[in-house]
Design a protein around this motif. Sequence first.
Motif, PDB file in Angstrom:
ATOM      1  N   ALA A 367      19.279 -21.499  23.830  1.00  0.00           N
ATOM      2  CA  ALA A 367      20.100 -21.410  22.630  1.00  0.00           C
ATOM      3  C   ALA A 367      21.561 -21.739  22.917  1.00  0.00           C
ATOM      4  CB  ALA A 367      19.986 -20.009  22.030  1.00  0.00           C
ATOM      5  N   VAL A 368      22.053 -21.298  24.075  1.00  0.00           N
ATOM      6  CA  VAL A 368      23.454 -21.557  24.427  1.00  0.00           C
ATOM      7  C   VAL A 368      23.701 -23.051  24.565  1.00  0.00           C
ATOM      8  CG1 VAL A 368      25.238 -21.203  26.167  1.00  0.00           C
ATOM      9  CG2 VAL A 368      23.699 -19.308  25.558  1.00  0.00           C
ATOM     10  N   GLU A 369      22.777 -23.735  25.230  1.00  0.00           N
ATOM     11  CA  GLU A 369      22.925 -25.183  25.423  1.00  0.00           C
ATOM     12  C   GLU A 369      22.878 -25.926  24.097  1.00  0.00           C
ATOM     13  OE1 GLU A 369      20.484 -28.891  27.503  1.00  0.00           O
ATOM     14  OE2 GLU A 369      20.048 -26.820  28.098  1.00  0.00           O
ATOM     15  N   ILE A 370      21.963 -25.532  23.216  1.00  0.00           N
ATOM     16  CA  ILE A 370      21.851 -26.175  21.908  1.00  0.00           C
ATOM     17  C   ILE A 370      23.108 -25.926  21.086  1.00  0.00           C
ATOM     18  CG2 ILE A 370      20.560 -26.196  19.734  1.00  0.00           C
ATOM     19  CD1 ILE A 370      18.077 -25.407  21.425  1.00  0.00           C
ATOM     20  N   VAL A 395      22.866 -21.086  15.936  1.00  0.00           N
ATOM     21  CA  VAL A 395      21.405 -21.015  15.949  1.00  0.00           C
ATOM     22  C   VAL A 395      20.964 -19.572  16.176  1.00  0.00           C
ATOM     23  CG1 VAL A 395      21.149 -23.380  16.769  1.00  0.00           C
ATOM     24  CG2 VAL A 395      21.262 -21.517  18.424  1.00  0.00           C
ATOM     25  N   ASP A 396      19.777 -19.253  15.656  1.00  0.00           N
ATOM     26  CA  ASP A 396      19.216 -17.919  15.814  1.00  0.00           C
ATOM     27  C   ASP A 396      17.898 -18.009  16.563  1.00  0.00           C
ATOM     28  OD1 ASP A 396      18.972 -15.163  15.585  1.00  0.00           O
ATOM     29  OD2 ASP A 396      17.941 -15.279  13.656  1.00  0.00           O
ATOM     30  N   ASP A 397      17.650 -17.015  17.421  1.00  0.00           N
ATOM     31  CA  ASP A 397      16.391 -16.918  18.145  1.00  0.00           C
ATOM     32  C   ASP A 397      15.365 -16.303  17.201  1.00  0.00           C
ATOM     33  OD1 ASP A 397      14.250 -16.330  19.783  1.00  0.00           O
ATOM     34  OD2 ASP A 397      15.466 -15.489  21.399  1.00  0.00           O
ATOM     35  N   VAL A 398      14.390 -17.096  16.764  1.00  0.00           N
ATOM     36  CA  VAL A 398      13.406 -16.609  15.795  1.00  0.00           C
ATOM     37  C   VAL A 398      12.105 -16.180  16.458  1.00  0.00           C
ATOM     38  CG1 VAL A 398      14.393 -18.006  13.946  1.00  0.00           C
ATOM     39  CG2 VAL A 398      12.511 -18.942  15.326  1.00  0.00           C
ATOM     40  N   CYS A 404      16.532 -21.748  15.769  1.00  0.00           N
ATOM     41  CA  CYS A 404      16.758 -22.541  14.557  1.00  0.00           C
ATOM     42  C   CYS A 404      18.206 -22.430  14.114  1.00  0.00           C
ATOM     43  CB  CYS A 404      15.864 -22.049  13.413  1.00  0.00           C
ATOM     44  SG  CYS A 404      14.086 -22.206  13.690  1.00  0.00           S
ATOM     45  N   VAL A 405      18.759 -23.545  13.634  1.00  0.00           N
ATOM     46  CA  VAL A 405      20.049 -23.481  12.966  1.00  0.00           C
ATOM     47  C   VAL A 405      19.865 -22.584  11.751  1.00  0.00           C
ATOM     48  CG1 VAL A 405      21.808 -24.790  11.722  1.00  0.00           C
ATOM     49  CG2 VAL A 405      20.720 -25.777  13.754  1.00  0.00           C
ATOM     50  N   ALA A 406      20.726 -21.560  11.616  1.00  0.00           N
ATOM     51  CA  ALA A 406      20.530 -20.507  10.612  1.00  0.00           C
ATOM     52  C   ALA A 406      21.009 -20.929   9.231  1.00  0.00           C
ATOM     53  CB  ALA A 406      21.239 -19.235  11.059  1.00  0.00           C
ATOM     54  N   VAL A 407      20.639 -22.147   8.855  1.00  0.00           N
ATOM     55  CA  VAL A 407      20.976 -22.693   7.543  1.00  0.00           C
ATOM     56  C   VAL A 407      19.724 -23.322   6.957  1.00  0.00           C
ATOM     57  CG1 VAL A 407      22.393 -24.340   6.244  1.00  0.00           C
ATOM     58  CG2 VAL A 407      23.353 -23.164   8.238  1.00  0.00           C
ATOM     59  N   GLY A 408      19.380 -22.944   5.737  1.00  0.00           N
ATOM     60  CA  GLY A 408      18.193 -23.476   5.083  1.00  0.00           C
ATOM     61  C   GLY A 408      18.539 -24.216   3.811  1.00  0.00           C
ATOM     62  N   ARG A 409      17.542 -24.897   3.294  1.00  0.00           N
ATOM     63  CA  ARG A 409      17.674 -25.662   2.058  1.00  0.00           C
ATOM     64  C   ARG A 409      17.337 -24.752   0.876  1.00  0.00           C
ATOM     65  NH1 ARG A 409      14.626 -29.464   3.466  1.00  0.00           N
ATOM     66  NH2 ARG A 409      16.025 -31.236   3.754  1.00  0.00           N
ATOM     67  N   ASN A 422      24.108 -12.625   5.781  1.00  0.00           N
ATOM     68  CA  ASN A 422      24.753 -11.706   6.729  1.00  0.00           C
ATOM     69  C   ASN A 422      24.767 -12.219   8.162  1.00  0.00           C
ATOM     70  OD1 ASN A 422      22.275 -10.693   8.115  1.00  0.00           O
ATOM     71  ND2 ASN A 422      21.846  -9.664   6.172  1.00  0.00           N
ATOM     72  N   PHE A 423      23.856 -13.144   8.525  1.00  0.00           N
ATOM     73  CA  PHE A 423      23.869 -13.702   9.881  1.00  0.00           C
ATOM     74  C   PHE A 423      25.199 -14.396  10.161  1.00  0.00           C
ATOM     75  CE2 PHE A 423      23.046 -16.948  13.091  1.00  0.00           C
ATOM     76  CZ  PHE A 423      22.364 -16.229  14.062  1.00  0.00           C
TER      77      PHE A 423
END
Length: 451
Positions: A367-370, A395-398, A404-409, A422-423
């Motif tokens: 996650a850090v590298e991404i 990004v969040d560890d799911v 995953c990038v913590a942004v959705g459509r 809240n994330f």
Amino acid sequence: MASCSSLFFLLFALLLLNSFHLTVEEDTISLSFPLTSAPLSKTSASRAKYLSSLLMSRRSNQTKKTAGAAASSPPFNYNYRSLFKYSMALIVSLPIGTPPQSQQMVLDTGSQLSWIQCHRKSPRKPPPTTSFDPSLSSSFSILPCNHPVCKPRIPDFTLPTTCDQNRLCHYSYFYADGTLAEGNLVRERFSFPASRTTPPLILGCAAEPGEAEGILGMNLGRLSFISQAKVPRFSYCVPLRRGNDKITRTGTFYLGHNPNSHTFQYINLLTFPRSHQPMPNFDPLAYTLPMVGIKIGGKKLNISAAAFRPDAGGSGQTMIDSGTQYTFLVEAAYAKVREEVVRLVGKRLKKGFVYGGALDMCFDGNAVEIGRTIGDMVFQFEKGVEILISKERVVDDVGGGVRCVAVGRSETLGIASNIIGNFHQQNLWVEFDLVRRRVGFGVADCSSRFV
């Protein structure tokens, strides 16, 4: 909140986005929308019968005494500080009833109706330890069907209500995942330290075994907790959640004055005149922010400011919500964010993978590298105010080694709004000033006991 096999967050909606309900599960996204009201079931009838018998056991003079006290109650001088638990929801414990019983409630700036779990405690079948026992509170009362709040077509309160067989006010909602939320509307006091007590407030009383937490509705609706209790301002500081750990973090919550507010940057909430034209995608009770853009890795994305403002039908409204876990963007904004992420780390994207039906910018690996490759993300608002999302929190560890990038459509959830969850409020003071109709932000170490 998206429907999944198990729901973490549920969204009560005004015009299908008025407010929402949250539950705690490990691997789910955050949105579920109420669709329709439900008729009174046999289970509901038995619940109502219990509440009816409880109501009849109250002496009429006690009810009159309670009503008189409410009418003469002075304005409440809020100066209350509390801690809350944070995993994927903000869970506060508040003292309710006379004498007070501590109740766990999800702090939800996207909801209007507050509700608690109500059970009569029985040695044979003990309810959850956090449930509220109405029979132990002298200030508890139930709304009858002839109460004005129980009448349909109240403009700013779209929660369906019906009259049950005991002439009590019953509310019920179905959610997209099939979950039913229902109970009776009641009145009860919140009792804070130093013998300070609110007048009796209207809230929901759910008497079916269910989730451990209730909801503390904190939006701008007239029946929200802050509106009924006349709270001038409130604030919270969401602690940093590290990866997919199962450790519950502790944040800080203020009702009233926050001693840190001199460090905050404020932006005015957007207000809109009442229109004769229907705006089916607009939530007038939400905290609507004047967002103007997004930057990734120092680069301002080519997103029109119109993508963050409601159009004639209400689409494009940008709101901040403590109850939604992740951030969701309308297509015009989301497409540009995804385009930039693909440009930066496209070869590492998991093709065809969608987490929780909503997040599709996901990766295997560190996650850090991404995050370092993508860089910081910035949400930009009027007056130069910004929310900086550091590369470590992009990004969040799911779970399962997936990030995953913590942004959705937004459209995958059936909505047409931008929601900052809240994330992306971690390590940030967020203050809602109801008197001046503004929101303040302040960077902080929210895990510190000194904030």
